[in-house]
Design an enzyme around this catalytic site. Structure first.
Site, PDB file in Angstrom:
ATOM      1  N   ARG A 124      13.637   0.347   1.842  1.00 14.09           N
ATOM      2  CA  ARG A 124      13.044   1.004   0.659  1.00 14.09           C
ATOM      3  C   ARG A 124      12.398   0.020  -0.317  1.00 14.09           C
ATOM      4  O   ARG A 124      12.287   0.276  -1.508  1.00 14.09           O
ATOM      5  CB  ARG A 124      14.091   1.857  -0.074  1.00 14.09           C
ATOM      6  CG  ARG A 124      14.627   2.984   0.794  1.00 14.09           C
ATOM      7  CD  ARG A 124      15.163   4.114  -0.055  1.00 14.09           C
ATOM      8  NE  ARG A 124      15.633   5.193   0.792  1.00 14.09           N
ATOM      9  CZ  ARG A 124      16.886   5.306   1.216  1.00 14.09           C
ATOM     10  NH1 ARG A 124      17.785   4.411   0.850  1.00 14.09           N
ATOM     11  NH2 ARG A 124      17.230   6.307   1.982  1.00 14.09           N
ATOM     12  N   LYS A 146      -2.024  -1.626  -3.809  1.00 14.59           N
ATOM     13  CA  LYS A 146      -2.360  -0.590  -2.823  1.00 14.59           C
ATOM     14  C   LYS A 146      -2.022  -1.131  -1.437  1.00 14.59           C
ATOM     15  O   LYS A 146      -2.474  -2.221  -1.069  1.00 14.59           O
ATOM     16  CB  LYS A 146      -3.849  -0.241  -2.888  1.00 14.59           C
ATOM     17  CG  LYS A 146      -4.191   0.712  -4.019  1.00 14.59           C
ATOM     18  CD  LYS A 146      -5.615   1.213  -3.881  1.00 14.59           C
ATOM     19  CE  LYS A 146      -5.969   2.153  -5.022  1.00 14.59           C
ATOM     20  NZ  LYS A 146      -7.395   2.552  -4.986  1.00 14.59           N
ATOM     21  N   GLU A 189     -17.609  -6.586  -3.497  1.00 12.77           N
ATOM     22  CA  GLU A 189     -16.580  -6.103  -4.428  1.00 12.77           C
ATOM     23  C   GLU A 189     -16.747  -6.768  -5.806  1.00 12.77           C
ATOM     24  O   GLU A 189     -16.452  -6.162  -6.836  1.00 12.77           O
ATOM     25  CB  GLU A 189     -15.161  -6.361  -3.887  1.00 12.77           C
ATOM     26  CG  GLU A 189     -14.837  -5.698  -2.545  1.00 12.77           C
ATOM     27  CD  GLU A 189     -14.695  -4.176  -2.582  1.00 12.77           C
ATOM     28  OE1 GLU A 189     -14.829  -3.560  -3.656  1.00 12.77           O
ATOM     29  OE2 GLU A 189     -14.480  -3.583  -1.490  1.00 12.77           O
ATOM     30  N   LYS A 241      -9.648  -6.897 -12.548  1.00  9.67           N
ATOM     31  CA  LYS A 241      -8.765  -6.016 -11.774  1.00  9.67           C
ATOM     32  C   LYS A 241      -7.399  -5.895 -12.449  1.00  9.67           C
ATOM     33  O   LYS A 241      -6.812  -4.809 -12.522  1.00  9.67           O
ATOM     34  CB  LYS A 241      -8.643  -6.563 -10.342  1.00  9.67           C
ATOM     35  CG  LYS A 241      -7.742  -5.744  -9.463  1.00  9.67           C
ATOM     36  CD  LYS A 241      -8.462  -4.967  -8.417  1.00  9.67           C
ATOM     37  CE  LYS A 241      -7.555  -3.951  -7.765  1.00  9.67           C
ATOM     38  NZ  LYS A 241      -7.593  -3.964  -6.320  1.00  9.67           N
ATOM     39  N   GLU A 251      -3.931   5.051 -10.404  1.00  8.79           N
ATOM     40  CA  GLU A 251      -5.256   5.656 -10.284  1.00  8.79           C
ATOM     41  C   GLU A 251      -5.307   7.087 -10.813  1.00  8.79           C
ATOM     42  O   GLU A 251      -5.786   8.001 -10.137  1.00  8.79           O
ATOM     43  CB  GLU A 251      -5.733   5.583  -8.814  1.00  8.79           C
ATOM     44  CG  GLU A 251      -7.245   5.665  -8.691  1.00  8.79           C
ATOM     45  CD  GLU A 251      -7.742   5.352  -7.279  1.00  8.79           C
ATOM     46  OE1 GLU A 251      -7.424   4.274  -6.766  1.00  8.79           O
ATOM     47  OE2 GLU A 251      -8.449   6.203  -6.718  1.00  8.79           O
ATOM     48  N   ARG A 255      -8.686   3.553 -13.011  1.00  8.98           N
ATOM     49  CA  ARG A 255      -8.729   2.765 -11.768  1.00  8.98           C
ATOM     50  C   ARG A 255      -9.728   3.336 -10.758  1.00  8.98           C
ATOM     51  O   ARG A 255     -10.222   2.605  -9.897  1.00  8.98           O
ATOM     52  CB  ARG A 255      -7.313   2.655 -11.157  1.00  8.98           C
ATOM     53  CG  ARG A 255      -7.251   1.695  -9.987  1.00  8.98           C
ATOM     54  CD  ARG A 255      -5.855   1.322  -9.586  1.00  8.98           C
ATOM     55  NE  ARG A 255      -5.868   0.455  -8.427  1.00  8.98           N
ATOM     56  CZ  ARG A 255      -4.811  -0.177  -7.931  1.00  8.98           C
ATOM     57  NH1 ARG A 255      -3.629  -0.037  -8.508  1.00  8.98           N
ATOM     58  NH2 ARG A 255      -4.923  -0.943  -6.869  1.00  8.98           N
ATOM     59  N   ASN A 259     -13.704   2.437  -7.390  1.00 16.03           N
ATOM     60  CA  ASN A 259     -14.242   3.033  -6.161  1.00 16.03           C
ATOM     61  C   ASN A 259     -15.765   3.140  -6.181  1.00 16.03           C
ATOM     62  O   ASN A 259     -16.352   3.767  -5.293  1.00 16.03           O
ATOM     63  CB  ASN A 259     -13.621   4.418  -5.931  1.00 16.03           C
ATOM     64  CG  ASN A 259     -12.134   4.316  -5.672  1.00 16.03           C
ATOM     65  OD1 ASN A 259     -11.686   3.417  -4.977  1.00 16.03           O
ATOM     66  ND2 ASN A 259     -11.351   5.212  -6.262  1.00 16.03           N
ATOM     67  N   HIS A 262     -17.808   3.191  -3.011  1.00 18.84           N
ATOM     68  CA  HIS A 262     -16.906   3.411  -1.879  1.00 18.84           C
ATOM     69  C   HIS A 262     -16.985   4.824  -1.293  1.00 18.84           C
ATOM     70  O   HIS A 262     -16.557   5.031  -0.164  1.00 18.84           O
ATOM     71  CB  HIS A 262     -15.458   3.093  -2.268  1.00 18.84           C
ATOM     72  CG  HIS A 262     -15.196   1.604  -2.327  1.00 18.84           C
ATOM     73  ND1 HIS A 262     -15.859   0.770  -3.206  1.00 18.84           N
ATOM     74  CD2 HIS A 262     -14.366   0.809  -1.611  1.00 18.84           C
ATOM     75  CE1 HIS A 262     -15.429  -0.474  -3.027  1.00 18.84           C
ATOM     76  NE2 HIS A 262     -14.529  -0.482  -2.068  1.00 18.84           N
ATOM     77  N   HIS A 266     -17.351   4.259   2.463  1.00 23.58           N
ATOM     78  CA  HIS A 266     -16.340   4.546   3.486  1.00 23.58           C
ATOM     79  C   HIS A 266     -16.936   5.387   4.618  1.00 23.58           C
ATOM     80  O   HIS A 266     -16.653   5.160   5.792  1.00 23.58           O
ATOM     81  CB  HIS A 266     -15.144   5.298   2.879  1.00 23.58           C
ATOM     82  CG  HIS A 266     -14.123   4.368   2.285  1.00 23.58           C
ATOM     83  ND1 HIS A 266     -13.145   4.808   1.418  1.00 23.58           N
ATOM     84  CD2 HIS A 266     -13.910   3.046   2.446  1.00 23.58           C
ATOM     85  CE1 HIS A 266     -12.398   3.779   1.070  1.00 23.58           C
ATOM     86  NE2 HIS A 266     -12.830   2.698   1.668  1.00 23.58           N
ATOM     87  N   HIS A 279     -17.116  -3.801   5.749  1.00 21.60           N
ATOM     88  CA  HIS A 279     -16.755  -3.029   4.564  1.00 21.60           C
ATOM     89  C   HIS A 279     -17.688  -3.369   3.384  1.00 21.60           C
ATOM     90  O   HIS A 279     -18.213  -2.487   2.712  1.00 21.60           O
ATOM     91  CB  HIS A 279     -15.292  -3.307   4.197  1.00 21.60           C
ATOM     92  CG  HIS A 279     -14.838  -2.588   2.966  1.00 21.60           C
ATOM     93  ND1 HIS A 279     -14.676  -1.219   2.926  1.00 21.60           N
ATOM     94  CD2 HIS A 279     -14.550  -3.035   1.718  1.00 21.60           C
ATOM     95  CE1 HIS A 279     -14.291  -0.862   1.714  1.00 21.60           C
ATOM     96  NE2 HIS A 279     -14.208  -1.938   0.957  1.00 21.60           N
TER      97      HIS A 279
HETATM   98  N1  GLY Z   1      -9.672  -1.619  -4.351  1.00 24.44           N
HETATM   99  C1  GLY Z   1      -9.603  -0.619  -5.346  1.00 24.44           C
HETATM  100  C2  GLY Z   1      -8.275  -0.560  -6.024  1.00 24.44           C
HETATM  101  O1  GLY Z   1      -7.429  -1.407  -5.794  1.00 24.44           O
HETATM  102  O2  GLY Z   1      -8.044   0.338  -6.780  1.00 24.44           O
END
Ligand code: GLY
Length: 373
Positions: A124, A146, A189, A241, A251, A255, A259, A262, A266, A279
Site C-alpha cells: 500500500r 502521476k 513539454e 511544475k 488535477e 493542473r 495538458n 495533449h 494523445h 510523445h
Molecule cells: N504531465 C502533466 C501532469 O503531471 O499533470
C-alpha cells in the site's frame, strides 16, 4: 546544487525536494539514505537505461552501505502494462522489502510511471525516489506523482495512482546518452509550460532555441559543455511544475493546464502507433492544433500562433499533423481522453502568451479545421 521544493497541501511531511546537479548519480546512495533513511533499496530500470547506468547506481548505493537490488523490465511504451507491473511485484516479493524500503525509478517517463505505480501499490505504498534519465522525465513526469500503466482498450495511463515521490534527483549529465528524437519530448513539454503558464520562460526558450537544437543533435559532447544551460532549463520547468502541483495536486482544476497540446496529442500518438510519432512530437502538433482553435475563436491573434510555430520549428519539432492520419479518427479518439467530463472533451486553449484556460465547448468542425488548416 539547485534545489526546487515541492510544497504539498497536506503539510511539510509530504513536501519534497527536486535536486539538480551534474554528477548526482554517484551520490544516489547518500541521497537515498537522506531522503528515505532505509538500509536497503530496490532500483527499477529498463533494458535501455539499466545497462547504461544500473551498475553505477548500484555502486553508489553500496558505497552508502545500502543493500541494493536492480530490477529491469523491457524498454518501450508497449511494456508499460499491468503485466510488467505484476512481474516487478513478483521481484519485490522475492526480496525482503518492507514498507520503508525505497524504490528508485532510474529511467525515462515509462520507468518513472511504472516504478511509481508499482511502489504506490506494493504494501500500500513504498517511498519512491525518481532519478530521471530523459529530458521529458527531468522537466515533467518525474515531478508531481502521476504514476500508472496503459490499458489495451482504455488507452494511455488509464490505470494509475497519484503517488508523490519522496525526492527527485536530477543529474543532467545522464542526458548525454539520449537519442536525438527523445529530446523533442522534453523540449515540447518545456514549450507547453511556457505557452500555458509563463511568458517570461517562453522568451527565455526563444532566445536559446538553436542552442537546445544543437544539444539535441550532439548530446554526447554538448551536454557536458552546456550543463549549466541544461540545468537552468530543467530548473525553470521544475519551478513551474512544482507550483502547479502544490496548488492542485490531484488535477481538480489548475493542473489540467499542463495538458495543453495533449488532447489531440494523445490521439495522434495512439493512431500513429506508439514509437512512430514520439510523445513530444505529438504534443508539438497538439499545441499547434489547440492554438489554431484559439485563433479561430479570437482568443489570441495569429502572431501568437506564429511565435509558437516558429519556436517549435527552430527546435526541430513537427507542427503539422501527418497526412496519413484521418481527422475523423483523431476527433473520435479525443472523446476517450481522461479529460472528458460529462461526455464533453476539455481543451486547454491559450488566451495570451503564458496564460491558458480550459474549454469544454470545442466543436468537431472547429477541431477539424485546426487539424487541417
Ligand atoms: N504531465 C502533466 C501532469 O503531471 O499533470
Amino acid at each position: 546544487m539547485n534545489i526546487v521544493k515541492v510544497k504539498l497541501p497536506a503539510g511539510a511531511a509530504r513536501a519534497y525536494d527536486i535536486r539538480i546537479q551534474p554528477g548526482l548519480l554517484d551520490e544516489l546512495g547518500r541521497q537515498t539514505v537522506r531522503i528515505a533513511g532505509a538500509g536497503s533499496v530496490v532500483i527499477i530500470s529498463d533494458t535501455n537505461v539499466g545497462p547504461l547506468y544500473g551498475a553505477r547506481a548500484e555502486r553508489a548505493c553500496a558505497a552508502a552501505g545500502l543493500r541494493c537490488e536492480l530490477l529491469t523490465f523491457p524498454a518501450g511504451e508497449e511494456h508499460k502494462t499491468i503485466a510488467t507491473a505484476a512481474k516487478l511485484w513478483d521481484g519485490l516479493a522475492a526480496q525482503s522489502v518492507e514498507r520503508a524500503t525505497p524504490v528508485v525509478a532510474l529511467g525515462g517517463g515509462v520507468v518513472g510511471d511504472v516504478a511509481g505505480f508499482v511502489a504506490a501499490c506494493y504494501l500500500r505504498g513504498l517511498p519512491v525516489v525518481q532519478v530521471p534519465t530523459t529530458l521529458l522525465a527531468c522537466v515533467d513526469s518525474s515531478v508531481g506523482g502521476k504514476t500508472g500503466v496503459d490499458h489495451p482498450v482504455a488507452g494511455k495511463n488509464m490505470i494509475g495512482a497519484f503517488h508523490q515521490p519522496s525526492g527527485v534527483l536530477i543529474d543532467p549529465l545522464l542526458l548525454a546518452s539520449l537519442p536525438q528524437r527523445e529530446w523533442s519530448c522534453g523540449l515540447a513539454e518545456s514549450v507547453k509550460h511556457a505557452v500555458a503558464l509563463d511568458a517570461k520562460f517562453f522568451r527565455w526558450l526563444a532566445s536559446r532555441a538553436e542552442q537546445f537544437a544543437a544539444i539535441a543533435a550532439r548530446p554526447a559532447s554538448e551536454v557536458v559543455r552546456q550543463a549549466d544551460t541544461l540545468a537552468e532549463l530543467i530548473r525553470w520547468n521544475c519551478r513551474i511544475k512544482a507550483a502547479i502541483v502544490a496548488a492542485d495536486e490531484h488535477e481538480a482544476g489548475l493542473r489540467s493546464l499542463l495538458n495543453f497540446g495533449h488532447t489531440t496529442g494523445h490521439a495522434i500518438e495512439t493512431l500513429a502507433g506508439f514509437g512512430h510519432v514520439r510523445h513530444g512530437e505529438a504534443v508539438s502538433m497538439g499545441m499547434a492544433v489547440a492554438t489554431r482553435i484559439a485563433v479561430g475563436r479570437g482568443l489570441v491573434d495569429s502572431a501568437l500562433l506564429d511565435q509558437l510555430l516558429g519556436l517549435l520549428t527552430r527546435m526541430n519539432l513537427p507542427t503539422a499533423v501527418p497526412a496519413g492520419l484521418s481527422p475523423g479518427e483523431i476527433i473520435k479518439l479525443t472523446t476517450k481522453d481522461k479529460k472528458v467530463r460529462g461526455g464533453r472533451v476539455r481543451f486547454v486553449l491559450p488566451f495570451a502568451m503564458g496564460q491558458a484556460k480550459l474549454f469544454d465547448d470545442v466543436t468537431p468542425s472547429e477541431l477539424e479545421r485546426a487539424i487541417r488548416p
